[in-house]
Design a protein around this motif. Structure first.
Motif, PDB file in Angstrom:
ATOM      1  N   GLY A  17     -37.898   3.511  -9.211  1.00  7.30           N
ATOM      2  CA  GLY A  17     -37.510   2.560  -8.025  1.00  7.30           C
ATOM      3  C   GLY A  17     -36.215   2.233  -8.092  1.00  7.30           C
ATOM      4  O   GLY A  17     -35.467   2.603  -9.026  1.00  7.30           O
ATOM      5  N   ASP A  18     -35.734   1.410  -7.236  1.00  7.27           N
ATOM      6  CA  ASP A  18     -34.312   1.145  -7.089  1.00  7.27           C
ATOM      7  C   ASP A  18     -33.738   0.361  -8.128  1.00  7.27           C
ATOM      8  O   ASP A  18     -32.860   0.763  -8.903  1.00  7.27           O
ATOM      9  CB  ASP A  18     -34.177   0.208  -5.965  1.00  7.27           C
ATOM     10  CG  ASP A  18     -34.429   0.964  -4.450  1.00  7.27           C
ATOM     11  OD1 ASP A  18     -33.590   2.357  -4.403  1.00  7.27           O
ATOM     12  OD2 ASP A  18     -34.790   0.505  -3.512  1.00  7.27           O
ATOM     13  N   ILE A  19     -34.366  -0.815  -8.806  1.00  3.58           N
ATOM     14  CA  ILE A  19     -34.047  -1.638  -9.621  1.00  3.58           C
ATOM     15  C   ILE A  19     -33.978  -1.025 -10.915  1.00  3.58           C
ATOM     16  O   ILE A  19     -33.415  -1.000 -11.805  1.00  3.58           O
ATOM     17  CB  ILE A  19     -34.740  -3.112  -9.714  1.00  3.58           C
ATOM     18  CG1 ILE A  19     -34.080  -3.754  -8.544  1.00  3.58           C
ATOM     19  CG2 ILE A  19     -34.512  -3.845 -10.941  1.00  3.58           C
ATOM     20  CD1 ILE A  19     -35.022  -5.132  -8.115  1.00  3.58           C
ATOM     21  N   ASP A  38     -43.633   5.772 -14.452  1.00  2.00           N
ATOM     22  CA  ASP A  38     -43.708   5.562 -12.838  1.00  2.00           C
ATOM     23  C   ASP A  38     -45.019   6.278 -12.400  1.00  2.00           C
ATOM     24  O   ASP A  38     -45.229   7.371 -13.023  1.00  2.00           O
ATOM     25  CB  ASP A  38     -42.419   5.933 -12.226  1.00  2.00           C
ATOM     26  CG  ASP A  38     -42.402   5.018 -11.091  1.00  2.00           C
ATOM     27  OD1 ASP A  38     -41.669   4.094 -10.730  1.00  2.00           O
ATOM     28  OD2 ASP A  38     -43.170   5.177  -9.796  1.00  2.00           O
ATOM     29  N   CYS A  63     -47.475   7.361 -15.263  1.00  2.00           N
ATOM     30  CA  CYS A  63     -48.452   6.112 -15.654  1.00  2.00           C
ATOM     31  C   CYS A  63     -48.288   5.125 -14.546  1.00  2.00           C
ATOM     32  O   CYS A  63     -47.677   4.804 -13.734  1.00  2.00           O
ATOM     33  CB  CYS A  63     -47.668   5.582 -16.869  1.00  2.00           C
ATOM     34  SG  CYS A  63     -48.291   3.695 -17.250  1.00  2.00           S
ATOM     35  N   ASP A  64     -49.951   5.065 -14.357  1.00  2.00           N
ATOM     36  CA  ASP A  64     -50.205   3.820 -13.590  1.00  2.00           C
ATOM     37  C   ASP A  64     -50.663   2.538 -14.358  1.00  2.00           C
ATOM     38  O   ASP A  64     -51.477   2.558 -15.116  1.00  2.00           O
ATOM     39  CB  ASP A  64     -51.746   4.204 -12.792  1.00  2.00           C
ATOM     40  CG  ASP A  64     -52.249   3.539 -11.738  1.00  2.00           C
ATOM     41  OD1 ASP A  64     -51.625   2.043 -11.921  1.00  2.00           O
ATOM     42  OD2 ASP A  64     -53.117   3.835 -11.116  1.00  2.00           O
ATOM     43  N   VAL A  65     -49.969   1.727 -14.026  1.00  3.63           N
ATOM     44  CA  VAL A  65     -49.722   0.400 -14.999  1.00  3.63           C
ATOM     45  C   VAL A  65     -51.266  -0.205 -14.843  1.00  3.63           C
ATOM     46  O   VAL A  65     -51.509  -1.074 -15.651  1.00  3.63           O
ATOM     47  CB  VAL A  65     -48.463  -0.607 -14.597  1.00  3.63           C
ATOM     48  CG1 VAL A  65     -47.240   0.251 -14.983  1.00  3.63           C
ATOM     49  CG2 VAL A  65     -48.534  -1.074 -13.258  1.00  3.63           C
ATOM     50  N   ASN A  91     -41.305  -3.895 -14.909  1.00  6.09           N
ATOM     51  CA  ASN A  91     -40.642  -3.982 -13.845  1.00  6.09           C
ATOM     52  C   ASN A  91     -41.487  -3.542 -12.524  1.00  6.09           C
ATOM     53  O   ASN A  91     -41.153  -3.597 -11.218  1.00  6.09           O
ATOM     54  CB  ASN A  91     -39.434  -3.216 -13.708  1.00  6.09           C
ATOM     55  CG  ASN A  91     -38.685  -3.007 -12.483  1.00  6.09           C
ATOM     56  OD1 ASN A  91     -38.238  -4.049 -11.840  1.00  6.09           O
ATOM     57  ND2 ASN A  91     -38.451  -1.693 -12.065  1.00  6.09           N
ATOM     58  N   MET A 142     -40.579  -8.444 -14.752  1.00  3.94           N
ATOM     59  CA  MET A 142     -39.801  -8.608 -13.235  1.00  3.94           C
ATOM     60  C   MET A 142     -40.580  -9.763 -12.489  1.00  3.94           C
ATOM     61  O   MET A 142     -41.675  -9.496 -12.001  1.00  3.94           O
ATOM     62  CB  MET A 142     -39.794  -7.430 -12.625  1.00  3.94           C
ATOM     63  CG  MET A 142     -39.219  -7.396 -11.197  1.00  3.94           C
ATOM     64  SD  MET A 142     -37.470  -8.428 -11.382  1.00  3.94           S
ATOM     65  CE  MET A 142     -36.531  -7.011 -11.332  1.00  3.94           C
ATOM     66  N   ALA A 143     -40.127 -10.761 -12.262  1.00  3.26           N
ATOM     67  CA  ALA A 143     -40.765 -11.885 -11.399  1.00  3.26           C
ATOM     68  C   ALA A 143     -39.987 -11.690  -9.846  1.00  3.26           C
ATOM     69  O   ALA A 143     -39.679 -10.474  -9.633  1.00  3.26           O
ATOM     70  CB  ALA A 143     -40.582 -12.946 -11.888  1.00  3.26           C
ATOM     71  N   TYR A 157     -47.992 -11.667  -2.599  1.00  2.00           N
ATOM     72  CA  TYR A 157     -46.806 -11.144  -3.548  1.00  2.00           C
ATOM     73  C   TYR A 157     -46.517 -12.832  -4.504  1.00  2.00           C
ATOM     74  O   TYR A 157     -45.944 -12.869  -5.409  1.00  2.00           O
ATOM     75  CB  TYR A 157     -45.635 -10.967  -2.557  1.00  2.00           C
ATOM     76  CG  TYR A 157     -44.410 -10.409  -3.544  1.00  2.00           C
ATOM     77  CD1 TYR A 157     -44.428  -9.377  -4.211  1.00  2.00           C
ATOM     78  CD2 TYR A 157     -43.343 -11.069  -3.544  1.00  2.00           C
ATOM     79  CE1 TYR A 157     -43.299  -8.620  -4.708  1.00  2.00           C
ATOM     80  CE2 TYR A 157     -42.007 -10.713  -4.071  1.00  2.00           C
ATOM     81  CZ  TYR A 157     -42.220  -9.341  -4.718  1.00  2.00           C
ATOM     82  OH  TYR A 157     -41.011  -8.839  -5.198  1.00  2.00           O
ATOM     83  N   LYS A 161     -46.178 -13.082  -8.382  1.00  2.00           N
ATOM     84  CA  LYS A 161     -44.892 -13.402  -9.096  1.00  2.00           C
ATOM     85  C   LYS A 161     -45.067 -14.806  -9.623  1.00  2.00           C
ATOM     86  O   LYS A 161     -44.291 -15.356 -10.726  1.00  2.00           O
ATOM     87  CB  LYS A 161     -43.720 -13.375  -8.068  1.00  2.00           C
ATOM     88  CG  LYS A 161     -43.593 -11.851  -7.438  1.00  2.00           C
ATOM     89  CD  LYS A 161     -43.489 -10.948  -8.682  1.00  2.00           C
ATOM     90  CE  LYS A 161     -42.915  -9.525  -8.319  1.00  2.00           C
ATOM     91  NZ  LYS A 161     -42.754  -8.435  -9.275  1.00  2.00           N
ATOM     92  N   PRO A 187     -34.811 -12.172  -9.118  1.00  2.00           N
ATOM     93  CA  PRO A 187     -33.805 -11.914  -7.917  1.00  2.00           C
ATOM     94  C   PRO A 187     -34.307 -12.456  -6.574  1.00  2.00           C
ATOM     95  O   PRO A 187     -35.674 -12.423  -6.430  1.00  2.00           O
ATOM     96  CB  PRO A 187     -34.062 -10.532  -7.813  1.00  2.00           C
ATOM     97  CG  PRO A 187     -34.782  -9.833  -9.233  1.00  2.00           C
ATOM     98  CD  PRO A 187     -35.859 -10.857  -9.620  1.00  2.00           C
ATOM     99  N   ALA A 188     -33.685 -12.690  -5.523  1.00  2.00           N
ATOM    100  CA  ALA A 188     -34.395 -13.079  -4.355  1.00  2.00           C
ATOM    101  C   ALA A 188     -33.814 -11.985  -3.166  1.00  2.00           C
ATOM    102  O   ALA A 188     -34.712 -10.713  -3.423  1.00  2.00           O
ATOM    103  CB  ALA A 188     -33.450 -14.283  -3.687  1.00  2.00           C
ATOM    104  N   PHE A 194     -35.348  -0.039  -0.827  1.00  3.69           N
ATOM    105  CA  PHE A 194     -36.393  -0.137   0.026  1.00  3.69           C
ATOM    106  C   PHE A 194     -37.002  -1.321   0.286  1.00  3.69           C
ATOM    107  O   PHE A 194     -37.551  -1.601   1.422  1.00  3.69           O
ATOM    108  CB  PHE A 194     -37.312   0.740  -1.216  1.00  3.69           C
ATOM    109  CG  PHE A 194     -38.866   1.141  -0.569  1.00  3.69           C
ATOM    110  CD1 PHE A 194     -39.156   1.947   0.542  1.00  3.69           C
ATOM    111  CD2 PHE A 194     -39.855   0.346  -1.108  1.00  3.69           C
ATOM    112  CE1 PHE A 194     -40.392   1.895   0.837  1.00  3.69           C
ATOM    113  CE2 PHE A 194     -41.293   0.379  -0.746  1.00  3.69           C
ATOM    114  CZ  PHE A 194     -41.367   0.982   0.279  1.00  3.69           C
ATOM    115  N   MET A 195     -37.165  -2.318  -0.757  1.00  6.52           N
ATOM    116  CA  MET A 195     -37.671  -3.607  -0.424  1.00  6.52           C
ATOM    117  C   MET A 195     -36.951  -4.108   0.562  1.00  6.52           C
ATOM    118  O   MET A 195     -37.720  -5.150   1.319  1.00  6.52           O
ATOM    119  CB  MET A 195     -38.071  -4.338  -1.943  1.00  6.52           C
ATOM    120  CG  MET A 195     -39.103  -3.631  -2.644  1.00  6.52           C
ATOM    121  SD  MET A 195     -39.935  -4.764  -3.714  1.00  6.52           S
ATOM    122  CE  MET A 195     -40.999  -4.069  -4.553  1.00  6.52           C
TER     123      MET A 195
END
Ligand code: NAD
Length: 262
Positions: A17-19, A38, A63-65, A91, A142-143, A157, A161, A187-188, A194-195
């Motif tokens: 993903g992006d981050i 991922d 991997c499926d977390v 993340n 990652m929160a 969501y 978080k 992050p905000a 994507f998000m």
């Protein structure tokens, strides 16, 4: 600051993903080996290809977390391939549906909690076992700023978080005796990505009093809520992860670092 991670290894979930990708670049550029986990194998392979230029060891693990067996297998594979893991960036995540509380779909609520809370727990548990056995390390969960102040139309969501921040505080206490630091990052508004696109479109579609029906107007409404009047970049998120993992943060644990522009 440029932290040095030469000879170290980071495991990153949501590595396609992006981050996750921006963070992988940041750590590889500073000398760390990278294990990407991922569900999205083609995108993960692309990221791994890009990382070749840094001449560090790189591994990809499907991997499926939400499945602990998968997580345990991916950790074993990552340790076999990369020698050891020093840092874990927990993340992978899913933003969920956008709907008012009275309309929020039950199945999506379960899905969000399963990925963002149960998945985070699975990775945290596997990370704690490995880092305990190698004598210490650091974990960043990652929160989101949605785990500090609940935004409208994002019930699951926000719940997930807030949970990640609570998990971080307890894990920091439990794992301090092993020399493992555990922090959260919130992050905000981050973009482009994507998000960011998804949330402007879906907030517009909800039709609530908080946002316009036009996603372009929603973008501006959201940016106007940020004291610094801009989105944060993916690199600025990666900078926060690098700081929390680094020796510069050696006395920081159980903390939630807000990367929000104010
Ligand atoms: P993204 O959608 O680009 O990346 C998320 C990745 O997680 C994807 O590659 C996806 O395949 C993976 N994933 C989803 N479910 C999975 C599962 N069950 N097992 C393994 N992998 C799975 O989003 P991103 O912006 O990179 O977000 C990364 C994290 O940052 C998420 O936890 C998100 O909630 C958080 N976050 C993002 C923002 C933002 O604005 N982008 C802001 C605050 C927090």
């Amino acid at each position: 600051a440029t932290y040095q991670f030469a000879g170290k290894t980071i495991l990153i979930t949501g590595g396609a993903g992006d981050i996750g990708k921006a963070t992988a670049h940041r750590f590889a550029a500073n000398g760390a080996g990278v294990a990407l986990l991922d569900l999205n194998e083609p995108k993960m392979a692309e990221v791994a290809e890009e990382l070749k230029s840094y001449n560090v060891p790189v591994g990809t693990f499907r991997c499926d977390v939400t499945a602990f067996d998968d997580v345990a297998k991916a950790f074993t594979g990552a340790v076999e391939q990369l020698g050891r893991i020093d840092y874990v960036f927990n993340n992978a995540g899913y933003q969920g549906a956008f709907a008012k509380t009275d309309e929020y779909p039950e199945d999506d609520f379960q899905k969000v909690i399963n990925i963002n809370v149960v998945g985070v727990f699975h990775i945290l548990k596997a990370a704690a076992q490995h880092l305990r056995d190698v004598g210490g390390g650091a974990i960043v969960n990652m929160a989101s700023y949605a785990g500090v102040v609940g935004p409208p139309n994002m019930l699951a969501y926000a719940a997930s978080k807030f949970a990640v921040i609570g998990i971080t505080q307890t894990a920091a206490k439990d794992l301090a005796p092993y020399g493992i630091r555990v922090n959260a990052l919130s992050p905000a508004l981050i973009g482009p990505g994507f998000m960011w696109t998804r949330q402007t479109e879906l907030q517009a579609a909800v039709g609530s009093q908080y946002f316009d029906a036009d996603p372009k107007v929603v973008e501006q409404q959201m940016i106007n809520s940020v004291p610094m009047r801009r989105l944060g970049s993916l690199e600025e998120v990666a900078n926060g992860v690098a700081f929390l993992m680094s020796e510069e943060a050696s006395y920081i644990t159980g903390f939630n670092l807000e990367v929000t522009g104010g």
